[in-house]
Design an enzyme around this catalytic site. Structure first.
Site, PDB file in Angstrom:
ATOM      1  N   GLY A 136       0.846  -1.192   0.000  1.00  0.00           N
ATOM      2  CA  GLY A 136       0.000   0.000   0.000  1.00  0.00           C
ATOM      3  C   GLY A 136       0.880   1.240   0.000  1.00  0.00           C
ATOM      4  O   GLY A 136       2.071   1.174   0.320  1.00  0.00           O
ATOM      5  N   GLN A 173       3.064   9.968   1.323  1.00  0.00           N
ATOM      6  CA  GLN A 173       4.364   9.296   1.473  1.00  0.00           C
ATOM      7  C   GLN A 173       5.318   9.642   0.331  1.00  0.00           C
ATOM      8  O   GLN A 173       6.524   9.431   0.445  1.00  0.00           O
ATOM      9  CB  GLN A 173       4.177   7.775   1.563  1.00  0.00           C
ATOM     10  CG  GLN A 173       3.490   7.322   2.857  1.00  0.00           C
ATOM     11  CD  GLN A 173       3.294   5.839   2.905  1.00  0.00           C
ATOM     12  OE1 GLN A 173       2.315   5.324   2.386  1.00  0.00           O
ATOM     13  NE2 GLN A 173       4.229   5.119   3.493  1.00  0.00           N
ATOM     14  N   CYS A 215       5.777  -0.330   7.511  1.00  0.00           N
ATOM     15  CA  CYS A 215       5.485   0.916   6.794  1.00  0.00           C
ATOM     16  C   CYS A 215       6.722   1.317   6.011  1.00  0.00           C
ATOM     17  O   CYS A 215       7.835   1.312   6.549  1.00  0.00           O
ATOM     18  CB  CYS A 215       5.120   2.016   7.795  1.00  0.00           C
ATOM     19  SG  CYS A 215       4.710   3.585   6.998  1.00  0.00           S
ATOM     20  N   LEU A 216       6.512   1.667   4.751  1.00  0.00           N
ATOM     21  CA  LEU A 216       7.651   2.049   3.911  1.00  0.00           C
ATOM     22  C   LEU A 216       8.272   3.356   4.400  1.00  0.00           C
ATOM     23  O   LEU A 216       9.424   3.641   4.080  1.00  0.00           O
ATOM     24  CB  LEU A 216       7.201   2.173   2.454  1.00  0.00           C
ATOM     25  CG  LEU A 216       6.634   0.863   1.855  1.00  0.00           C
ATOM     26  CD1 LEU A 216       6.060   1.103   0.465  1.00  0.00           C
ATOM     27  CD2 LEU A 216       7.715  -0.221   1.813  1.00  0.00           C
ATOM     28  N   HIS A 276      -4.508   1.482   7.834  1.00  0.00           N
ATOM     29  CA  HIS A 276      -3.130   1.987   7.938  1.00  0.00           C
ATOM     30  C   HIS A 276      -2.929   3.159   6.961  1.00  0.00           C
ATOM     31  O   HIS A 276      -2.388   4.203   7.330  1.00  0.00           O
ATOM     32  CB  HIS A 276      -2.162   0.831   7.628  1.00  0.00           C
ATOM     33  CG  HIS A 276      -0.719   1.201   7.545  1.00  0.00           C
ATOM     34  ND1 HIS A 276       0.233   0.721   8.423  1.00  0.00           N
ATOM     35  CD2 HIS A 276      -0.028   2.001   6.677  1.00  0.00           C
ATOM     36  CE1 HIS A 276       1.404   1.206   8.090  1.00  0.00           C
ATOM     37  NE2 HIS A 276       1.284   1.989   7.033  1.00  0.00           N
ATOM     38  N   GLU A 277      -3.380   2.962   5.713  1.00  0.00           N
ATOM     39  CA  GLU A 277      -3.173   4.008   4.690  1.00  0.00           C
ATOM     40  C   GLU A 277      -4.017   5.246   4.991  1.00  0.00           C
ATOM     41  O   GLU A 277      -3.565   6.384   4.782  1.00  0.00           O
ATOM     42  CB  GLU A 277      -3.485   3.470   3.293  1.00  0.00           C
ATOM     43  CG  GLU A 277      -2.638   2.285   2.845  1.00  0.00           C
ATOM     44  CD  GLU A 277      -1.146   2.513   2.961  1.00  0.00           C
ATOM     45  OE1 GLU A 277      -0.694   3.663   2.891  1.00  0.00           O
ATOM     46  OE2 GLU A 277      -0.419   1.510   3.151  1.00  0.00           O
ATOM     47  N   HIS A 293      -2.405   7.541   7.291  1.00  0.00           N
ATOM     48  CA  HIS A 293      -1.416   8.435   6.647  1.00  0.00           C
ATOM     49  C   HIS A 293      -2.078   9.741   6.201  1.00  0.00           C
ATOM     50  O   HIS A 293      -1.471  10.809   6.255  1.00  0.00           O
ATOM     51  CB  HIS A 293      -0.793   7.764   5.421  1.00  0.00           C
ATOM     52  CG  HIS A 293       0.346   6.838   5.728  1.00  0.00           C
ATOM     53  ND1 HIS A 293       1.500   7.247   6.342  1.00  0.00           N
ATOM     54  CD2 HIS A 293       0.513   5.512   5.478  1.00  0.00           C
ATOM     55  CE1 HIS A 293       2.337   6.220   6.458  1.00  0.00           C
ATOM     56  NE2 HIS A 293       1.762   5.153   5.950  1.00  0.00           N
TER      57      HIS A 293
HETATM   58  O1  K1U Z   1       4.049   2.311   3.984  1.00  0.00           O
HETATM   59  C1  K1U Z   1       2.974   1.811   3.759  1.00  0.00           C
HETATM   60  O2  K1U Z   1       1.942   2.375   4.079  1.00  0.00           O
HETATM   61  C2  K1U Z   1       2.922   0.468   3.078  1.00  0.00           C
HETATM   62  C3  K1U Z   1       2.854  -0.705   4.024  1.00  0.00           C
HETATM   63  C4  K1U Z   1       1.426  -1.150   4.085  1.00  0.00           C
HETATM   64  C5  K1U Z   1       1.055  -2.067   5.222  1.00  0.00           C
HETATM   65  C6  K1U Z   1       1.742  -3.219   5.487  1.00  0.00           C
HETATM   66  C7  K1U Z   1       1.358  -4.063   6.529  1.00  0.00           C
HETATM   67  C8  K1U Z   1       0.266  -3.732   7.291  1.00  0.00           C
HETATM   68  C9  K1U Z   1      -0.406  -2.559   7.036  1.00  0.00           C
HETATM   69  C10 K1U Z   1      -0.031  -1.742   5.985  1.00  0.00           C
HETATM   70  C11 K1U Z   1       3.769  -1.793   3.456  1.00  0.00           C
HETATM   71  O3  K1U Z   1       3.569  -2.238   2.390  1.00  0.00           O
HETATM   72  S1  K1U Z   1       5.078  -2.347   4.446  1.00  0.00           S
HETATM   73  C12 K1U Z   1       5.824  -3.642   3.473  1.00  0.00           C
HETATM   74  C13 K1U Z   1       5.022  -4.905   3.464  1.00  0.00           C
HETATM   75  O4  K1U Z   1       4.116  -5.074   4.239  1.00  0.00           O
HETATM   76  C14 K1U Z   1       5.314  -5.952   2.461  1.00  0.00           C
HETATM   77  C15 K1U Z   1       6.387  -5.865   1.617  1.00  0.00           C
HETATM   78  C16 K1U Z   1       6.622  -6.872   0.683  1.00  0.00           C
HETATM   79  C17 K1U Z   1       5.810  -7.963   0.610  1.00  0.00           C
HETATM   80  C18 K1U Z   1       4.744  -8.077   1.464  1.00  0.00           C
HETATM   81  C19 K1U Z   1       4.494  -7.066   2.392  1.00  0.00           C
HETATM   82 ZN    ZN Z   2       2.635   3.274   6.069  1.00  0.00          ZN
END
Ligand code: K1U
Ligand code: ZN
Length: 172
Positions: A47, A52, A95-96, A137-138, A141
């Protein structure tokens, strides 16, 4: 399409409240969503909210397809939560914008959403499981809230310490 830079905490831009898209969803919004998806896939993540990548608009992209599955991009413009379930579920979130830190957050297990899609069509639907976790979560943000803001002060400070250490190592 272009890759954008993902901002990381404690960048103050991430604390901004994002503004609604006024008027129709335009090609400019669609170009932003295309860039956001490309950036999210490259990260990789599931997401991404526009803030971001430094754009304070209420726009989110998401793809919950598993590895090996066909891509399933989703686009959300001006998303609203119409209803939240009383029952909650814990999920280990990442979270990225807070790289390499994962911690459990408890959120409503199901939510009812209203949003505009890529084509500007109004959609109402219920989300559960990872979809419910990710959209909440998004949408946080969009209010300038990070998942670490849901944690105890100790865990949040631990996340920020790790982040600052990683950043220091990166510039050495
Ligand atoms: O930064 C963000 O908002 C993105 C975040 C979204 C998220 C992940 C987990 C729970 C709630 C919201 C991510 O994508 S973090 C990276 C991640 O979860 C992932 C990366 C590669 C493969 C699978 C998952
Ligand atoms: Zn995030």
């Amino acid at each position: 399409m272009a890759l954008r830079t993902i901002l990381t905490a404690p960048d103050p831009v991430l604390k901004q409240t994002s503004k609604p898209v006024e008027g129709p969803v335009t090609d400019e919004h669609r170009a932003l969503m295309d860039d956001m998806l490309e950036t999210m896939y490259a990260a990789p993540g599931i997401g991404l909210a526009a803030i971001q990548v430094g754009v304070p608009l209420r726009i989110i992209v998401m793809d919950l397809a598993r590895e090996g599955e066909e891509k399933a991009p989703r686009h959300f413009v001006n998303p609203e939560v119409l209803w939240r379930s009383d029952d909650t579920q814990p999920y280990e979130e990442g979270c990225l914008s807070v790289p390499d830190f994962y911690e459990e957050v408890e959120r409503p297990a199901r939510v009812k959403l209203r949003y505009l899609n890529y084509h500007g069509e109004a959609i109402e639907e219920e989300a559960e499981g990872l979809y419910a976790v990710c959209i909440q979560h998004e949408m946080d943000h969009l209010e300038g809230v990070l998942f670490i803001d849901h944690l105890s002060r100790l865990k949040r400070e631990n996340a920020m310490r790790k982040l600052k250490k990683a950043r220091k190592l990166a510039v050495m």
